[in-house]
Design an enzyme around this catalytic site. Structure first.
Site, PDB file in Angstrom:
ATOM      1  N   HIS A 194     -10.069 -37.274 -42.525  1.00  0.00           N
ATOM      2  CA  HIS A 194     -10.748 -36.231 -43.304  1.00  0.00           C
ATOM      3  C   HIS A 194     -10.458 -36.421 -44.796  1.00  0.00           C
ATOM      4  O   HIS A 194     -11.359 -36.342 -45.620  1.00  0.00           O
ATOM      5  CB  HIS A 194     -10.234 -34.835 -42.906  1.00  0.00           C
ATOM      6  CG  HIS A 194     -10.591 -34.386 -41.527  1.00  0.00           C
ATOM      7  ND1 HIS A 194      -9.669 -33.828 -40.671  1.00  0.00           N
ATOM      8  CD2 HIS A 194     -11.770 -34.392 -40.851  1.00  0.00           C
ATOM      9  CE1 HIS A 194     -10.266 -33.493 -39.538  1.00  0.00           C
ATOM     10  NE2 HIS A 194     -11.536 -33.848 -39.605  1.00  0.00           N
TER      11      HIS A 194
ATOM     12  N   LYS B 196     -14.221 -24.223 -29.947  1.00  0.00           N
ATOM     13  CA  LYS B 196     -13.465 -25.360 -29.411  1.00  0.00           C
ATOM     14  C   LYS B 196     -12.209 -24.964 -28.642  1.00  0.00           C
ATOM     15  O   LYS B 196     -11.334 -25.788 -28.420  1.00  0.00           O
ATOM     16  CB  LYS B 196     -13.081 -26.303 -30.560  1.00  0.00           C
ATOM     17  CG  LYS B 196     -14.221 -27.184 -31.014  1.00  0.00           C
ATOM     18  CD  LYS B 196     -13.745 -28.257 -31.955  1.00  0.00           C
ATOM     19  CE  LYS B 196     -14.835 -29.272 -32.219  1.00  0.00           C
ATOM     20  NZ  LYS B 196     -14.440 -30.239 -33.242  1.00  0.00           N
TER      21      LYS B 196
ATOM     22  N   SER C   8      -8.941 -35.158 -34.817  1.00  0.00           N
ATOM     23  CA  SER C   8      -7.991 -34.038 -34.679  1.00  0.00           C
ATOM     24  C   SER C   8      -7.617 -33.858 -33.210  1.00  0.00           C
ATOM     25  O   SER C   8      -6.465 -33.592 -32.870  1.00  0.00           O
ATOM     26  CB  SER C   8      -8.613 -32.746 -35.209  1.00  0.00           C
ATOM     27  OG  SER C   8      -8.922 -32.866 -36.564  1.00  0.00           O
TER      28      SER C   8
ATOM     29  N   ARG D 100     -17.587 -42.119 -37.744  1.00  0.00           N
ATOM     30  CA  ARG D 100     -16.538 -43.113 -37.506  1.00  0.00           C
ATOM     31  C   ARG D 100     -17.043 -44.269 -36.668  1.00  0.00           C
ATOM     32  O   ARG D 100     -16.721 -45.417 -36.895  1.00  0.00           O
ATOM     33  CB  ARG D 100     -15.351 -42.459 -36.773  1.00  0.00           C
ATOM     34  CG  ARG D 100     -14.580 -41.476 -37.605  1.00  0.00           C
ATOM     35  CD  ARG D 100     -13.729 -40.592 -36.750  1.00  0.00           C
ATOM     36  NE  ARG D 100     -14.558 -39.810 -35.826  1.00  0.00           N
ATOM     37  CZ  ARG D 100     -14.137 -38.779 -35.135  1.00  0.00           C
ATOM     38  NH1 ARG D 100     -12.890 -38.409 -35.206  1.00  0.00           N
ATOM     39  NH2 ARG D 100     -14.949 -38.130 -34.332  1.00  0.00           N
TER      40      ARG D 100
HETATM   41  O1  PNS Z   1     -15.288 -30.651 -37.097  1.00  0.00           O
HETATM   42  P1  PNS Z   1     -16.435 -30.317 -36.231  1.00  0.00           P
HETATM   43  O2  PNS Z   1     -15.991 -29.386 -35.146  1.00  0.00           O
HETATM   44  O3  PNS Z   1     -17.163 -31.509 -35.707  1.00  0.00           O
HETATM   45  O4  PNS Z   1     -17.517 -29.506 -37.129  1.00  0.00           O
HETATM   46  C1  PNS Z   1     -18.650 -28.945 -36.555  1.00  0.00           C
HETATM   47  C2  PNS Z   1     -19.389 -28.037 -37.551  1.00  0.00           C
HETATM   48  C3  PNS Z   1     -18.459 -26.974 -38.107  1.00  0.00           C
HETATM   49  C4  PNS Z   1     -19.927 -28.867 -38.688  1.00  0.00           C
HETATM   50  C5  PNS Z   1     -20.560 -27.366 -36.788  1.00  0.00           C
HETATM   51  O5  PNS Z   1     -20.094 -26.821 -35.596  1.00  0.00           O
HETATM   52  C6  PNS Z   1     -21.267 -26.269 -37.576  1.00  0.00           C
HETATM   53  O6  PNS Z   1     -21.877 -26.522 -38.583  1.00  0.00           O
HETATM   54  N1  PNS Z   1     -21.147 -25.017 -37.094  1.00  0.00           N
HETATM   55  C7  PNS Z   1     -21.739 -23.865 -37.737  1.00  0.00           C
HETATM   56  C8  PNS Z   1     -22.840 -23.254 -36.882  1.00  0.00           C
HETATM   57  C9  PNS Z   1     -24.167 -23.951 -37.128  1.00  0.00           C
HETATM   58  O7  PNS Z   1     -24.674 -24.003 -38.220  1.00  0.00           O
HETATM   59  N2  PNS Z   1     -24.718 -24.510 -36.041  1.00  0.00           N
HETATM   60  C10 PNS Z   1     -25.959 -25.242 -36.097  1.00  0.00           C
HETATM   61  C11 PNS Z   1     -25.750 -26.681 -36.564  1.00  0.00           C
HETATM   62  S1  PNS Z   1     -26.428 -27.736 -35.417  1.00  0.00           S
END
Ligand code: PNS
Length: 165
Positions: free
Chosen positions: A18, A42, A130, A92
Site C-alpha cells: 500500500h 470483510k 493484508s 498486483r
Molecule cells: O481494500 P479493498 O477491500 O479491496 O477495497 C475495496 C473498496 C473499499 C475499494 C470497495 O469495497 C469500495 O469501494 N467500497 C465502497 C462501496 C462501493 O462504492 N461499492 C461499489 C463499488 S463496485
C-alpha cells in the site's frame, strides 16, 4: 488542471505494498486522499478503523500532498463530495484484474466522470496482501519486511494483548 485522487481500501493493516502505491500515486497526482472504508463486509477486522487511521496518518507524514480519512457508502459519492476526479487502485497480479475491472466499470456506470487509475506496486510486493499478512502473523510467521515498522509494533502489541486476555 489539478488532479485529486482517492486511494480507497480496507487497509487492515496497511502494508508496504500500500505504501509503495501511495508513494507512486503521490508523484503522479496533485492530491491523494487515502480513504478507509468504515462499513467493510470483510468480517472481524484486526484493527479498528480509528487504529488504521492513526497508523496511516503516521506513515504518510512525509508526503505533503497525501492525507487520510474514512468513508462509508458509495465510493463514487465520497469521491464527488471530495471533488476528486480519479480513484487510484493497485494491481498486483492478473488475479486482481477481474475484481478491479468490475469495480472500475461499476464505478464508471455510477459516475462516468470518475476515472480509475491503476498502478503496479514494486515487484517485491506483488504477493503481499493484508489478508495474507494477518494469516501468516497469526501463525507465528515473520512479516517484518512486509509492513511498516509502526504497523509491526501494533500487530505485536495486539497479539500480546490477545494472549494475556
Ligand atoms: O481494500 P479493498 O477491500 O479491496 O477495497 C475495496 C473498496 C473499499 C475499494 C470497495 O469495497 C469500495 O469501494 N467500497 C465502497 C462501496 C462501493 O462504492 N461499492 C461499489 C463499488 S463496485
Amino acid at each position: 488542471m489539478q488532479t485529486k485522487a482517492i486511494y480507497p481500501g480496507t487497509f487492515d493493516p496497511l502494508t508496504n505494498g500500500h505504501l509503495d502505491l501511495i508513494a507512486r500515486g503521490a508523484t503522479f497526482v496533485d492530491e491523494l486522499v487515502v480513504a478507509i472504508l468504515r462499513n467493510s463486509d470483510k468480517g472481524v477486522p484486526l484493527f479498528t478503523v480509528a487504529e488504521r487511521l492513526e497508523m496511516i496518518s503516521e506513515a504518510i507524514q512525509k508526503y505533503s500532498n497525501v492525507s487520510v480519512t474514512t468513508f462509508d457508502g458509495l465510493l463514487v459519492d465520497f469521491a464527488r463530495a471530495q471533488g476528486a476526479g480519479a480513484v487510484l487502485r493497485g494491481i498486483r497480479a492478473i488475479s486482481d484484474y477481474e475484481y478491479e475491472f468490475q469495480m472500475a466499470m461499476m464505478n464508471r456506470k455510477l459516475d462516468p466522470a470518475l476515472e480509475t487509475l491503476f498502478m503496479m506496486p514494486a515487484e517485491k510486493y506483488t504477493y503481499v496482501s493484508s489478508r495474507l499478512i494477518k494469516g501468516v502473523f497469526k501463525l507465528g510467521g515473520d512479516v517484518t519486511e512486509l509492513v511498516p515498522p509502526l504497523v509491526m509494533e501494533r500487530m505485536k502489541a495486539k497479539a500480546k494483548g490477545m494472549r494475556s486476555a
